[in-house]
Design a protein around this motif. Sequence first.
Motif, PDB file in Angstrom:
ATOM      1  N   MET A 237       0.831  -1.200   0.000  1.00  0.00           N
ATOM      2  CA  MET A 237       0.000   0.000   0.000  1.00  0.00           C
ATOM      3  C   MET A 237       0.870   1.257   0.000  1.00  0.00           C
ATOM      4  O   MET A 237       1.978   1.244   0.534  1.00  0.00           O
ATOM      5  CB  MET A 237      -0.877   0.036   1.263  1.00  0.00           C
ATOM      6  CG  MET A 237      -1.986  -0.979   1.319  1.00  0.00           C
ATOM      7  SD  MET A 237      -3.112  -0.665   2.726  1.00  0.00           S
ATOM      8  CE  MET A 237      -2.043  -0.962   4.123  1.00  0.00           C
ATOM      9  N   LYS A 238       0.340   2.317  -0.577  1.00  0.00           N
ATOM     10  CA  LYS A 238       0.945   3.637  -0.447  1.00  0.00           C
ATOM     11  C   LYS A 238       0.219   4.345   0.700  1.00  0.00           C
ATOM     12  O   LYS A 238      -0.966   4.648   0.612  1.00  0.00           O
ATOM     13  CB  LYS A 238       0.791   4.430  -1.738  1.00  0.00           C
ATOM     14  CG  LYS A 238       1.600   3.886  -2.902  1.00  0.00           C
ATOM     15  CD  LYS A 238       1.407   4.746  -4.146  1.00  0.00           C
ATOM     16  CE  LYS A 238       2.211   4.211  -5.317  1.00  0.00           C
ATOM     17  NZ  LYS A 238       2.015   5.034  -6.546  1.00  0.00           N
ATOM     18  N   ILE A 239       0.956   4.581   1.778  1.00  0.00           N
ATOM     19  CA  ILE A 239       0.349   5.081   3.010  1.00  0.00           C
ATOM     20  C   ILE A 239       0.922   6.452   3.360  1.00  0.00           C
ATOM     21  O   ILE A 239       2.143   6.639   3.400  1.00  0.00           O
ATOM     22  CB  ILE A 239       0.586   4.115   4.183  1.00  0.00           C
ATOM     23  CG1 ILE A 239       0.026   2.721   3.854  1.00  0.00           C
ATOM     24  CG2 ILE A 239      -0.039   4.650   5.469  1.00  0.00           C
ATOM     25  CD1 ILE A 239       0.357   1.666   4.888  1.00  0.00           C
ATOM     26  N   LEU A 240       0.043   7.401   3.622  1.00  0.00           N
ATOM     27  CA  LEU A 240       0.428   8.706   4.146  1.00  0.00           C
ATOM     28  C   LEU A 240       0.162   8.720   5.643  1.00  0.00           C
ATOM     29  O   LEU A 240      -0.937   8.380   6.085  1.00  0.00           O
ATOM     30  CB  LEU A 240      -0.392   9.807   3.472  1.00  0.00           C
ATOM     31  CG  LEU A 240      -0.250  11.213   4.082  1.00  0.00           C
ATOM     32  CD1 LEU A 240       1.128  11.790   3.809  1.00  0.00           C
ATOM     33  CD2 LEU A 240      -1.353  12.142   3.568  1.00  0.00           C
ATOM     34  N   VAL A 241       1.160   9.099   6.427  1.00  0.00           N
ATOM     35  CA  VAL A 241       0.948   9.382   7.850  1.00  0.00           C
ATOM     36  C   VAL A 241       1.126  10.893   8.006  1.00  0.00           C
ATOM     37  O   VAL A 241       2.140  11.454   7.599  1.00  0.00           O
ATOM     38  CB  VAL A 241       1.928   8.612   8.747  1.00  0.00           C
ATOM     39  CG1 VAL A 241       1.639   8.911  10.216  1.00  0.00           C
ATOM     40  CG2 VAL A 241       1.816   7.102   8.489  1.00  0.00           C
ATOM     41  N   TRP A 242       0.117  11.536   8.587  1.00  0.00           N
ATOM     42  CA  TRP A 242       0.045  13.001   8.604  1.00  0.00           C
ATOM     43  C   TRP A 242      -0.073  13.457  10.054  1.00  0.00           C
ATOM     44  O   TRP A 242      -1.073  13.204  10.721  1.00  0.00           O
ATOM     45  CB  TRP A 242      -1.174  13.414   7.796  1.00  0.00           C
ATOM     46  CG  TRP A 242      -1.318  14.861   7.453  1.00  0.00           C
ATOM     47  CD1 TRP A 242      -0.540  15.910   7.836  1.00  0.00           C
ATOM     48  CD2 TRP A 242      -2.356  15.407   6.620  1.00  0.00           C
ATOM     49  NE1 TRP A 242      -1.019  17.077   7.302  1.00  0.00           N
ATOM     50  CE2 TRP A 242      -2.124  16.801   6.547  1.00  0.00           C
ATOM     51  CE3 TRP A 242      -3.446  14.856   5.932  1.00  0.00           C
ATOM     52  CZ2 TRP A 242      -2.960  17.646   5.825  1.00  0.00           C
ATOM     53  CZ3 TRP A 242      -4.268  15.699   5.214  1.00  0.00           C
ATOM     54  CH2 TRP A 242      -4.030  17.083   5.154  1.00  0.00           C
ATOM     55  N   GLY A 243       0.973  14.089  10.566  1.00  0.00           N
ATOM     56  CA  GLY A 243       0.956  14.530  11.954  1.00  0.00           C
ATOM     57  C   GLY A 243       2.058  15.549  12.219  1.00  0.00           C
ATOM     58  O   GLY A 243       3.038  15.640  11.479  1.00  0.00           O
TER      59      GLY A 243
END
Length: 408
Positions: free
Chosen positions: A1-7
């Motif tokens: 998967m192409k996963i964005l973690v945004w924080g």
Amino acid sequence: MKILVWGINYSPEVSGIAPFNTALCEYLAGRGHKVTMLTTFPYYPQWKSRPEDAGKLAETETINGVEVARVWHYIPRKLSTLRRIVHEATFLVLSFLRVLQMEKFDLAVVVSPPLGLGFFAWLFSRIRGTPYVFHVQDLQPDAAVSLGMLKPSRFTQALYKLEALAYAKAARVSGICRGMTRAFESKGVPPKKIVFFPNGVVVPGPSYFPAPGAFRARHNIGPHICVATYSGNLGSKQGLDILLDVAEKLTGEPIKIVICGDGGRRAAMEELVSLRKLKNLLLLPLQDDLGYREMQVDTSISLITQIVGTGQFFFPSKLLSAMVFRKPVLAVADSNSELAYAVTESNCGRVVAPGDVDGLAAALMEMRSPEKQLTMGQNGKKWVAQYAFDVVHANFEQELMKVVSPSP
């Protein structure tokens, strides 16, 4: 998967939310997923940018297989409610503009606080069609009202509406403790959308623990002295003034209280320690990795403090670290808090009510017993195994897979 973690927090920050965001990203990257972390430049807990980041508006680097995209944001010199709002708002807007320039992702994991990130995650999902998991580290509106940082008002009502929107539009809503997941249900989140994703901990081998004695020698603390240590953020919701009170009360006893960390109340605490001439209290800055491990090894009792009314809204990860080092825990917390529940269930220490200086002093004197320290420390080490990073990350990865490929 192409996963964005945004924080807003990520490595190299060593305390707060950053280590958990970092561990999640690196675990997912190690599992073969393409992971991008969208964050800001390091600033926490000192609330100060690094000299090498001066003048930078954006940057992209790769750290341990994770693409880390950073944007500038406002860092206030002195914290206030208004300045904190501006601090978060600059990150929200600039990171949103940055994410619109990125490739399409299969999934986004959005970490709150800041709460407003839920709104921008929803906008992003509408524009790009990317589902998001809203991961809550701190129930921000509830905590702010409880701390007196916010009064009931139209602004507070707007925050709760923003929170409701973030929950309603998310594919999943995850929280770090059972109190949070119960709160989600009370706020109307369907149980099938709720995920328990606790902060994890590395359960290391014997080589991780340095030989005892280095920290005590460095600070001239004898082997007969009971060292009671608080390590972490020096903020308002930690309620650390009680440690100054108990230090004054225990003057002359073979007990040394160590407060190690940085944060919004650091300067005020330095002044108070000096004014009250607390010779049995040592106030230290954040330690590097080796210094932290040497301090923990030489600690007799780990201290964790909270103020009244906040314990149901967040779970202090420092509890898990204390357990890894086999240290008994003396907690200052409400009896219905997640911290009190964990200490009681694991039988790893004692819980004292916020403001109870006499009770805290008595508990410290009781826990000076090496036999009690050994038993409580061993109990904690057994209990913490369920929070090993490999365990909690594997469970969370399965939930992410269900979002992307739901079962019929």
